[in-house]
Write a protein that holds these residues in place. Structure first.
Motif, mmCIF file in Angstrom:
data_model
loop_
_atom_site.group_PDB
_atom_site.id
_atom_site.type_symbol
_atom_site.label_atom_id
_atom_site.label_comp_id
_atom_site.label_asym_id
_atom_site.label_seq_id
_atom_site.Cartn_x
_atom_site.Cartn_y
_atom_site.Cartn_z
ATOM 1 N N THR A 38 81.093 63.074 -10.652
ATOM 2 C CA THR A 38 81.767 62.794 -11.921
ATOM 3 C C THR A 38 80.866 63.169 -13.099
ATOM 4 O O THR A 38 79.679 62.846 -13.115
ATOM 5 C CB THR A 38 82.129 61.314 -12.003
ATOM 6 O OG1 THR A 38 83.056 61.017 -10.956
ATOM 7 C CG2 THR A 38 82.772 60.968 -13.333
ATOM 8 N N ALA A 39 81.466 63.832 -14.109
ATOM 9 C CA ALA A 39 80.723 64.311 -15.267
ATOM 10 C C ALA A 39 81.382 63.836 -16.550
ATOM 11 O O ALA A 39 82.534 63.394 -16.560
ATOM 12 C CB ALA A 39 80.659 65.842 -15.253
ATOM 13 N N ALA A 40 80.635 63.933 -17.661
ATOM 14 C CA ALA A 40 81.174 63.610 -18.969
ATOM 15 C C ALA A 40 82.338 64.540 -19.298
ATOM 16 O O ALA A 40 82.343 65.714 -18.900
ATOM 17 C CB ALA A 40 80.083 63.720 -20.038
ATOM 18 N N TYR A 41 83.312 64.014 -20.058
ATOM 19 C CA TYR A 41 84.546 64.760 -20.288
ATOM 20 C C TYR A 41 85.069 64.456 -21.690
ATOM 21 O O TYR A 41 84.943 63.324 -22.171
ATOM 22 C CB TYR A 41 85.587 64.355 -19.245
ATOM 23 C CG TYR A 41 86.895 65.080 -19.340
ATOM 24 C CD1 TYR A 41 87.014 66.405 -18.921
ATOM 25 C CD2 TYR A 41 88.041 64.449 -19.831
ATOM 26 C CE1 TYR A 41 88.220 67.083 -18.994
ATOM 27 C CE2 TYR A 41 89.256 65.112 -19.904
ATOM 28 C CZ TYR A 41 89.344 66.430 -19.475
ATOM 29 O OH TYR A 41 90.540 67.091 -19.541
ATOM 30 N N SER A 42 85.655 65.482 -22.358
ATOM 31 C CA SER A 42 86.259 65.261 -23.659
ATOM 32 C C SER A 42 87.482 66.148 -23.841
ATOM 33 O O SER A 42 87.612 67.197 -23.188
ATOM 34 C CB SER A 42 85.254 65.519 -24.792
ATOM 35 O OG SER A 42 85.025 66.908 -24.957
ATOM 36 N N GLU A 43 88.378 65.706 -24.706
ATOM 37 C CA GLU A 43 89.549 66.483 -25.089
ATOM 38 C C GLU A 43 89.709 66.410 -26.599
ATOM 39 O O GLU A 43 89.282 65.438 -27.231
ATOM 40 C CB GLU A 43 90.811 65.974 -24.397
ATOM 41 C CG GLU A 43 90.807 66.187 -22.904
ATOM 42 C CD GLU A 43 92.071 65.711 -22.213
ATOM 43 O OE1 GLU A 43 92.152 65.873 -20.972
ATOM 44 O OE2 GLU A 43 92.972 65.163 -22.894
ATOM 45 N N ALA A 71 78.138 60.840 -14.628
ATOM 46 C CA ALA A 71 78.044 60.628 -16.066
ATOM 47 C C ALA A 71 79.403 60.228 -16.600
ATOM 48 O O ALA A 71 80.446 60.619 -16.064
ATOM 49 C CB ALA A 71 77.548 61.890 -16.760
ATOM 50 N N GLN A 72 79.395 59.457 -17.674
ATOM 51 C CA GLN A 72 80.630 59.072 -18.337
ATOM 52 C C GLN A 72 80.359 58.850 -19.819
ATOM 53 O O GLN A 72 79.271 58.429 -20.214
ATOM 54 C CB GLN A 72 81.211 57.792 -17.725
ATOM 55 C CG GLN A 72 80.288 56.583 -17.801
ATOM 56 C CD GLN A 72 80.964 55.315 -17.305
ATOM 57 O OE1 GLN A 72 82.138 55.075 -17.590
ATOM 58 N NE2 GLN A 72 80.231 54.501 -16.551
ATOM 59 N N LEU A 73 81.357 59.171 -20.638
ATOM 60 C CA LEU A 73 81.342 58.871 -22.063
ATOM 61 C C LEU A 73 82.220 57.659 -22.300
ATOM 62 O O LEU A 73 83.379 57.633 -21.891
ATOM 63 C CB LEU A 73 81.839 60.072 -22.871
ATOM 64 C CG LEU A 73 80.995 61.336 -22.749
ATOM 65 C CD1 LEU A 73 81.648 62.495 -23.468
ATOM 66 C CD2 LEU A 73 79.574 61.093 -23.269
ATOM 67 N N THR A 91 91.925 70.861 -15.636
ATOM 68 C CA THR A 91 90.595 70.900 -16.249
ATOM 69 C C THR A 91 89.619 69.912 -15.632
ATOM 70 O O THR A 91 88.418 70.031 -15.836
ATOM 71 C CB THR A 91 90.708 70.595 -17.748
ATOM 72 O OG1 THR A 91 91.343 69.328 -17.917
ATOM 73 C CG2 THR A 91 91.550 71.662 -18.445
ATOM 74 N N ALA A 92 90.108 68.933 -14.898
ATOM 75 C CA ALA A 92 89.253 67.943 -14.247
ATOM 76 C C ALA A 92 90.002 67.422 -13.024
ATOM 77 O O ALA A 92 91.231 67.503 -12.952
ATOM 78 C CB ALA A 92 88.915 66.798 -15.199
ATOM 79 N N THR A 93 89.264 66.877 -12.082
ATOM 80 C CA THR A 93 89.874 66.384 -10.846
ATOM 81 C C THR A 93 90.933 65.341 -11.136
ATOM 82 O O THR A 93 92.072 65.435 -10.668
ATOM 83 C CB THR A 93 88.790 65.799 -9.932
ATOM 84 O OG1 THR A 93 87.778 66.777 -9.718
ATOM 85 C CG2 THR A 93 89.388 65.358 -8.608
ATOM 86 N N ALA A 94 90.575 64.325 -11.873
ATOM 87 C CA ALA A 94 91.493 63.235 -12.237
ATOM 88 C C ALA A 94 90.894 62.538 -13.443
ATOM 89 O O ALA A 94 90.277 61.481 -13.323
ATOM 90 C CB ALA A 94 91.671 62.256 -11.074
ATOM 91 N N PRO A 95 91.040 63.106 -14.638
ATOM 92 C CA PRO A 95 90.295 62.607 -15.807
ATOM 93 C C PRO A 95 90.665 61.179 -16.174
ATOM 94 O O PRO A 95 91.833 60.786 -16.128
ATOM 95 C CB PRO A 95 90.685 63.585 -16.910
ATOM 96 C CG PRO A 95 91.960 64.203 -16.458
ATOM 97 C CD PRO A 95 91.880 64.257 -14.964
ATOM 98 N N TYR A 96 89.641 60.431 -16.552
ATOM 99 C CA TYR A 96 89.800 59.052 -17.033
ATOM 100 C C TYR A 96 89.280 59.010 -18.463
ATOM 101 O O TYR A 96 88.139 59.375 -18.732
ATOM 102 C CB TYR A 96 89.004 58.083 -16.164
ATOM 103 C CG TYR A 96 89.126 56.640 -16.604
ATOM 104 C CD1 TYR A 96 90.075 55.802 -16.036
ATOM 105 C CD2 TYR A 96 88.302 56.116 -17.587
ATOM 106 C CE1 TYR A 96 90.195 54.477 -16.437
ATOM 107 C CE2 TYR A 96 88.417 54.795 -18.003
ATOM 108 C CZ TYR A 96 89.370 53.986 -17.419
ATOM 109 O OH TYR A 96 89.492 52.676 -17.826
ATOM 110 N N MET A 103 85.540 60.635 -18.510
ATOM 111 C CA MET A 103 84.849 61.250 -17.385
ATOM 112 C C MET A 103 85.848 62.022 -16.538
ATOM 113 O O MET A 103 87.063 61.850 -16.672
ATOM 114 C CB MET A 103 84.102 60.200 -16.560
ATOM 115 C CG MET A 103 84.930 59.006 -16.138
ATOM 116 S SD MET A 103 83.897 57.723 -15.364
ATOM 117 C CE MET A 103 85.070 56.383 -15.215
ATOM 118 N N THR A 104 85.340 62.898 -15.683
ATOM 119 C CA THR A 104 86.196 63.825 -14.953
ATOM 120 C C THR A 104 86.914 63.207 -13.771
ATOM 121 O O THR A 104 87.756 63.859 -13.152
ATOM 122 C CB THR A 104 85.380 65.025 -14.453
ATOM 123 O OG1 THR A 104 84.275 64.547 -13.664
ATOM 124 C CG2 THR A 104 84.854 65.854 -15.619
#
Length: 376
Positions: free
Chosen positions: A367-372, A48-50, A335-340, A358-359
């Motif tokens: 890979t999962a959705a990711y936010s900051e 998943a990706q945002l 917080t994530a493996t290598a966030p993009y 994404m993570t």
């Protein structure tokens, strides 16, 4: 024709540009006082990706992208809603659409618009009205050559969408309940990836255009007629984000893909500034990776840029405006493996910002959705 891809080229300079204002430097202690924090975005199916994010205020934001991606195939549309305390996945199963959502724009606290890439022969236009997402009819809906890429909404309620129809890049505008395609962008083989508003009647777009055997960066303005700025030259260069503080103060970011080498290699981040007469290059503080989005502060000044640093993937990477230059700022650790990060946006009514992505840099399981979030 859509050319932009996730991966890009080897380290190198952007060709044909003058030295830009204010070099990027390491972040100063004052910039470390307020920090980015990871905010879980659970519920989606890997990969998943945002792709884009938009906020109406501290209690409401939307982020869109895709989930369930397998290899090179597109996944399913993904929309995530922030209610002031947590992200939740919005149900889209009732829609006749399975492709990726490419952009979203909040309209106050009660509505939002989203667009997506064509799935089959349909590029969707969606509207949220407080309870569910529904498809909206527009001229050209269902036509094989119609694609909707990015959406923005002005304070006057008009909706602006960049995309393509009839073999040309165009703007689609909604006034009241009426949709209208505007005059084609007078650039052959152009693709548009971002639309932003400076005023209700001044619209900016960014993307790329064919150049030799590759493509160069494209930025243009619509204020009743098109004004196309000089190409941003480079080796397969695309613009993915821009901010116009004035007609002679425009920032644009993207990636230069380079030429040759194995598929999937990283590219070069691009940061350029338009002063009304020419583009100038600003070194972004790292040489391999990408820059993806720009967010303005409450005064309308470019404030944050989201990015990805291939050479240091342990944290997310940002550029923050620091006087006349930019400072590199790192996101939270561990917080994530290598966030993009794919996008960054302000939170209206506050000095805060959201980012989304994404993570990991590859949209493949797990890979999962990711936010900051940045709370000043």
């Amino acid at each position: 024709m859509r050319r932009r891809r996730f991966v890009a080229g080897t380290a190198g300079a952007v060709a044909g540009l003058a030295l830009g204002p204010g070099p990027v430097r390491a972040s100063a202690p004052a910039l470390r006082a307020a920090q980015w924090q990871a905010v879980p975005a659970p519920g989606s199916t890997p990969a998943a990706q945002l792709r884009r994010i938009s906020a109406a205020g501290p209690q409401l934001a939307w982020a869109v992208g895709e989930e369930g991606r397998a290899g090179p195939s597109q996944g399913r549309a993904l929309a995530m809603h922030w209610n002031g305390s947590a992200w939740s996945k919005s149900d889209l199963t009732h829609l006749n659409y399975t492709g990726r959502l490419s952009d979203v724009a909040c309209v106050g606290s009660a509505a939002a618009w989203s667009v997506g890439l064509p799935a089959g022969e349909a590029s969707p236009l969606l509207r949220w009205e407080g309870a569910t997402w529904r498809e909206v009819t527009f001229p050209g809906r269902g036509e094989a050559d119609v694609g909707l890429e990015s959406v923005a909404v002005g304070g006057d309620g008009r909706v602006w969408i960049c995309g393509r129809r009839g073999g040309a890049a165009r703007l689609l505008r909604r006034e009241g309940d009426q949709w209208r395609w505007l005059a084609p962008l007078p650039v052959a083989s152009a693709s548009l990836y971002r639309v932003v508003l400076r005023t209700p009647n001044e619209v900016w777009v960014g993307g790329d255009q064919a150049s030799g055997g590759g493509w160069s960066g494209l930025v243009a303005r619509w204020d009743g007629a098109w004004t196309v700025l000089p190409p941003i030259t480079g080796a397969r260069l695309s613009i993915s984000g821009l901010h116009a503080a004035a007609t002679d103060d425009v920032w644009a970011v993207g990636t230069e893909a380079g030429v040759g080498g194995p598929p999937g290699r990283p590219g070069n981040p691009v940061l350029v500034h338009w002063n009304g007469a020419a583009w100038s290059q600003v070194q972004p503080g790292f040489s391999v990776g990408s820059l993806t989005g720009i967010a303005a502060d409450a005064q309308g000044r470019a404030a944050w840029i989201s990015g990805w640093n291939y050479q240091d993937q342990s944290r997310s990477t940002y550029l923050r405006r620091d006087g006349q230059g930019w400072a590199v700022v790192r996101g939270p650790a561990g917080t994530a493996t290598a966030p993009y990060l794919s996008d960054v946006t302000p939170v209206p009514g506050t000095a805060g910002f959201w980012s989304a992505g994404m993570t990991s840099p590859t949209p493949a399981p797990p890979t999962a959705a990711y936010s900051e979030r940045f709370d000043a």
